[in-house]
Structures are given as structure tokens and as C-alpha cells.
Scaffold this motif. Structure first.
Motif, PDB file in Angstrom:
ATOM      1  N   ASN A  38       1.001   4.762 -13.638  1.00 37.37           N
ATOM      2  CA  ASN A  38       1.281   6.192 -13.774  1.00 37.37           C
ATOM      3  C   ASN A  38       2.743   6.445 -14.117  1.00 37.37           C
ATOM      4  OD1 ASN A  38      -1.343   7.094 -13.224  1.00 37.37           O
ATOM      5  ND2 ASN A  38      -1.032   6.951 -11.037  1.00 37.37           N
ATOM      6  N   LYS A  40       1.557   5.384  -0.199  1.00 35.94           N
ATOM      7  CA  LYS A  40       0.963   6.689   0.052  1.00 35.94           C
ATOM      8  C   LYS A  40       0.934   7.507  -1.239  1.00 35.94           C
ATOM      9  CE  LYS A  40       2.425   7.194   4.898  1.00 35.94           C
ATOM     10  NZ  LYS A  40       3.223   8.010   5.850  1.00 35.94           N
ATOM     11  N   SER A  41       0.037   8.484  -1.275  1.00 33.30           N
ATOM     12  CA  SER A  41      -0.020   9.369  -2.433  1.00 33.30           C
ATOM     13  C   SER A  41       1.264  10.189  -2.488  1.00 33.30           C
ATOM     14  CB  SER A  41      -1.230  10.302  -2.333  1.00 33.30           C
ATOM     15  OG  SER A  41      -1.278  11.173  -3.434  1.00 33.30           O
ATOM     16  N   VAL A  42       1.954  10.126  -3.622  1.00 35.95           N
ATOM     17  CA  VAL A  42       3.247  10.798  -3.738  1.00 35.95           C
ATOM     18  C   VAL A  42       3.273  11.645  -5.009  1.00 35.95           C
ATOM     19  CG1 VAL A  42       4.537   9.047  -2.469  1.00 35.95           C
ATOM     20  CG2 VAL A  42       4.208   8.771  -4.925  1.00 35.95           C
ATOM     21  N   ARG A  87       7.095   8.945  -7.298  1.00 38.89           N
ATOM     22  CA  ARG A  87       6.442   7.745  -7.825  1.00 38.89           C
ATOM     23  C   ARG A  87       7.351   7.027  -8.816  1.00 38.89           C
ATOM     24  NH1 ARG A  87       1.306   9.697 -10.165  1.00 38.89           N
ATOM     25  NH2 ARG A  87       2.586  10.318 -11.915  1.00 38.89           N
ATOM     26  N   THR A 100       0.861  -1.180   0.000  1.00 43.34           N
ATOM     27  CA  THR A 100       0.000   0.000   0.000  1.00 43.34           C
ATOM     28  C   THR A 100       0.897   1.228   0.000  1.00 43.34           C
ATOM     29  OG1 THR A 100      -1.677  -1.194   1.266  1.00 43.34           O
ATOM     30  CG2 THR A 100      -1.854   1.207   1.194  1.00 43.34           C
ATOM     31  N   SER A 149       0.489   2.959  -9.175  1.00 47.54           N
ATOM     32  CA  SER A 149       1.781   3.656  -9.208  1.00 47.54           C
ATOM     33  C   SER A 149       2.603   3.226 -10.415  1.00 47.54           C
ATOM     34  CB  SER A 149       2.565   3.382  -7.919  1.00 47.54           C
ATOM     35  OG  SER A 149       1.915   3.947  -6.806  1.00 47.54           O
TER      36      SER A 149
END
Length: 472
Positions: free
Chosen positions: A95, A49-51, A56, A47, A92
Motif C-alpha cells: 500500500n 495494526k490498521s493505520v 503507514r 503484525t 503495508s
């Protein structure tokens, strides 16, 4: 669990890992999520975290490097030279791959655009200045636009990548119009300054009108609710203005350094003989085609309009069948590594498209009450009836499993207990014994368990089907 110990005792002649594998494959919580049905594929689920995009890309790059190094070491230490194959997927990774492809496209196509333009400009003008000046103008415009984009804190993505090709097209078109008219004026003007003056006077207004309409067209994109589209439209409208300013100043300055061509008959008020000769050449070449086309249009205008009307009606019918759908995986070629990894994981383990459902308790009621937990279980049963759904997990599943283990690991007790107190104890028990993921499946204030989360996994589907599943 105690039942596992009993199986080890009763099946002491079997390898421990075989018994463990059998237990895993018999458990629906692990089968097709952590381990495949055939027991040959397992998953490591992280999992993240938003980075920011740069972090990323670095994360995915480091993961791939670790996997490559591990594969190399395993292969060198193995006697049979076989090593595990790794498949990496997830938001991730997707993207990061889109970022890489966007950067690759810019690196690949920008030099290609310049190369093609050199050939076209050479054939069109057959002069060094006719090639160098447009390309210098385009280069300056692209530097200005890209610099402004970066200085305003923006980052490139699949949509904003269109800035450079669009800038190239608009700037090149402006340069060609100006230079072509200038070359015509040099055949009529004695002084180079007069040719530049007449060029700006005659072509300036049409180019200004073109720039204004282009800017207005791109401004319309700012009505979009999608940030990348909004930003691209905003910058492209400014880009049209920048190109006009650069074109009307930079190009005349460069033209002033180009040696002038004296007209054949400078004193003649009529067009020079050389100019007439070129016109006659055009009539024998491309001009013949244009003359034929003009005659065709003049003589058969009714038939042409009727055919255009019929074609238009057909296309209007086609518009009525228009469907809007997006699927992120269609951005990648089918033979790309990321597409293969995604397909492999969905075939052997789980779907990679997430959907998160949060059930909120009202009026201070705990979500660990048996009838609410049973509602979650019923909803999950419904989810499994949807073909694209490959799995779901909720706090109710943890409570069911804990209840089963406490009752001697008897499968008939894989159910919700009869009291809220038991459910609370099972949640605490699960967390204490190491499975911290359960803490992500509920929300708790000072007194009560307020929300429950069902984390759903689906196979990759288009946006229309995804929306239909969510609606159901």
C-alpha cells in the motif's frame, strides 16, 4: 527442550548453532516460514495494526531506513565486505508503494500534460492568447477541483488520481471550443464585446449540454460499491459543473483583455475576404481529406455499414469472453524492487497472500475438545493439498507441538491429546513459556474457548483463483 540438551551432549564436537539449525529445519512449523530449506534465509514477521495512510508510509519508510543503516554498518564492520540482503514485503509495504507511485505519477505527468498542450495549442491557434488562456483556465480548474477534494477530507489513491487528467481534458476541450469560436467572431465583429457576446450566445448551449451529459456519465459511477470509485464519480460530476462555470466566466474575462482584430471589410455584410482565403487554405490542406471522406461515406454507405455490423458482431463475441480479475502485484513492473522482494520471499519462505478462517463453536461447546481440534487438523491437511497454499497455523498446531515436547519430544506424539483438560493445559503452557502468538489463534470469554482461527498463507494469485480456493 530436554531432547535438544541431549543432542548437545551427544554431539559436543559439533557447533551449537549447527545443532540448533538442524532442529529448526526438522520442524515443519519453522521450515519455509521462519527459515528457508537451505538455512540461508530467515524471516522477521511483524503484525501491524490498521493505520492511516500517512502513518503507514512513515512506518515503511522507517523500516527501510533502519535496514539500510544496518546494512551499511554491517558492511563497514565486516572483514569480507559481505552483508545480509533484506527483502521487505506485506500489505503495508504494498500500500505504501502504491501511494508513492500515485504521487510520483501526479508529479511526473501533470507538467508533461501542460508541455504537450503548449505545443498543440501553439500549432492550433498560433497566438499567445490561444496558448495562455486555455492553460490558465485548466490551471484554475485543477486548483479548484483538487482544493475541494482535499477540503472534503479525501485522500488521493490510484483511482482518484484520475481526477487531474480528466479535469485537464474536459477544461482544455471547453477552452478550445470557446476560444476557437471567439477568433472566428473577431473576423466578423467590429467590437470585441460583440465577439465575446456572440461567442457565449452561440457556444454556451452546446457546452452546457456537453457538461450535463458529462456530469451524468460520472454520476453513474456513484452506483459502485467500491468507495474510491464512488468518490471519484461524485467529484468528477461536480468537476464538470465547476469547469462549465469557470469556462463561461473566466475565459470571456481573459478574452476581454486580448487586443481585438479589425475585420478586413467591416462594413460588408458578407464574410470578409480574409475569411474566404483561410477557408480556401483549409480546402487545400486538411479540408481536402475531409472532402474525400465525405464523398466516400456518401457513395459507399451500405458497404461501410455492413463492415461496421460485422465488426460489431465480432466485438460482441469478444465481450462474451470477458473475465474480471484483479491481482495487486500486476500494479508493479516485474523488475521493480517490491515485485522482486515478493517473488524472493514466496520462493524461499512463504506465500504472502493471507486468508483467515475462524471456526465458531456453538451451544457453549469449547473449541478445545479433541474431536473439534482434530477437525481443524483435517481442514489444515486439506489446505496443504492446494498447490498455492504454503502454510497454515492454528491453536491445534500449538497443542500438537506442546504434546510432543511433554512426551519427551517424540515425533509420534505430535497429535491432539485425548482430553480437553490436556489441551487447555498445553495452551496455557505455550503462552506462559513465551509464545504469545498462540493468544491470537483463539477467542475466549469468561469460561470457554469459543472460536479458533486458522491463519493461512498463499502464493500471490489472481482474484478468480483466490475465490476458487476460498470456495473449496
Amino acid at each position: 527442550s530436554s531432547s535438544f540438551k541431549e543432542k548437545v551432549k551427544t554431539q559436543h564436537d559439533r557447533p551449537l548453532m549447527n545443532i540448533f539449525k538442524q532442529q529448526l529445519l526438522a520442524d515443519p512449523a519453522y521450515r519455509n516460514s521462519i527459515i528457508s530449506k537451505n538455512g540461508k534465509t530467515t524471516a522477521i514477521i511483524a503484525t501491524v495494526k490498521s493505520v492511516i495512510p500517512e502513518s503507514r508510509r512513515q512506518l515503511v519508510s522507517e523500516i527501510k531506513k533502519v535496514l539500510y543503516d544496518h546494512k551499511t554498518v554491517t558492511r563497514s564492520n565486516s572483514t569480507n565486505k559481505r552483508s545480509p540482503r533484506y527483502h521487505v514485503a506485506g500489505p503495508s509495504v504494498v500500500n505504501a508503494e502504491l501511494d508513492r507511485m500515485s504521487k510520483q505519477d501526479m508529479t511526473k505527468f501533470t507538467p508533461l500534460m501542460f508541455a504537450i498542450s503548449i505545443i498543440v495549442l501553439g500549432c492550433l491557434f498560433r497566438k499567445v492568447s490561444g496558448v495562455l488562456i486555455p492553460l490558465l483556465t485548466v490551471g484554475v480548474c485543477m486548483i479548484w477541483v483538487t482544493g475541494c477534494f482535499v477540503l472534503f477530507g479525501q485522500t488521493m489513491n490510484m483511482i482518484s488520481n484520475m481526477l487531474l487528467p480528466l479535469t485537464f481534458i474536459i477544461a482544455l476541450s471547453t477552452a478550445i471550443h470557446l476560444i476557437n469560436h471567439y477568433y472566428q467572431e473577431t473576423k466578423l465583429s467590429v467590437l470585441k464585446e460583440d465577439a465575446i457576446y456572440n461567442t457565449i450566445r452561440h457556444v454556451g448551449i452546446p457546452i452546457l449540454m456537453t457538461s450535463i451529459t458529462t456530469a451524468i456519465g460520472f454520476v453513474s459511477l456513484t452506483t459502485s460499491s467500491i468507495p474510491p470509485v464512488f468518490i471519484t464519480g461524485l467529484f468528477m460530476s461536480g468537476c464538470a459543473t465547476i469547469i462549465f462555470i469557470i469556462g463561461m466566466t473566466f475565459i470571456p474575462i481573459l478574452l476581454s483583455f486580448v487586443p481585438s482584430q479589425m475585420p478586413v471589410d467591416a462594413g460588408n455584410v458578407f464574410l470578409p475576404k480574409y475569411f474566404f482565403a483561410k477557408m480556401n487554405d483549409q480546402e487545400r490542406g486538411f479540408g481536402v481529406l475531409l472532402s474525400s471522406l465525405s464523398c466516400l461515406i456518401a457513395n459507399y454507405k451500405g458497404i461501410i455499414l455492413a463492415c461496421g455490423l460485422v465488426a460489431g458482431l465480432i466485438f460482441v463475441w469478444g465481450i462474451s469472453k470477458l473475465q474480471v480479475e484483479s491481482d495487486i502485484m500486476t500494479s508493479f513492473p516485474k523488475n521493480s524492487q517490491i515485485a522482486k522482494d515478493n517473488a524472493y520471499i514466496e520462493r524461499h519462505l512463504m506465500g504472502l497472500l493471507p486468508a483467515e478462517i475462524v471456526a465458531e463453536a456453538t451451544n457453549g461447546i469449547s473449541i478445545l475438545q479433541p474431536h473439534i481440534l482434530n477437525n481443524l487438523v483435517d481442514l489444515q491437511k486439506y489446505l496443504y493439498s492446494i498447490p498455492e497454499v504454503t502454510g497454515s497455523i492454528s491453536v491445534a498446531n500449538y497443542i500438537q507441538k506442546a504434546h510432543q515436547i511433554v512426551k519427551g519430544d517424540n515425533p509420534q506424539y505430535y497429535s491432539i491429546p485425548g482430553t480437553e483438560k490436556e489441551a487447555r493445559d498445553y495452551v496455557k503452557l505455550t503462552s506462559v513459556f513465551g509464545d504469545k502468538y498462540v493468544n491470537h489463534l483463539y477467542a475466549k470469554d469468561a469460561k470457554e474457548y469459543t472460536d479458533a482461527r486458522i491463519s493461512v498463507r498463499m502464493k500471490q494469485v489472481g482474484s478468480n483463483r483466490y475465490q476458487a480456493v476460498i470456495k473449496s
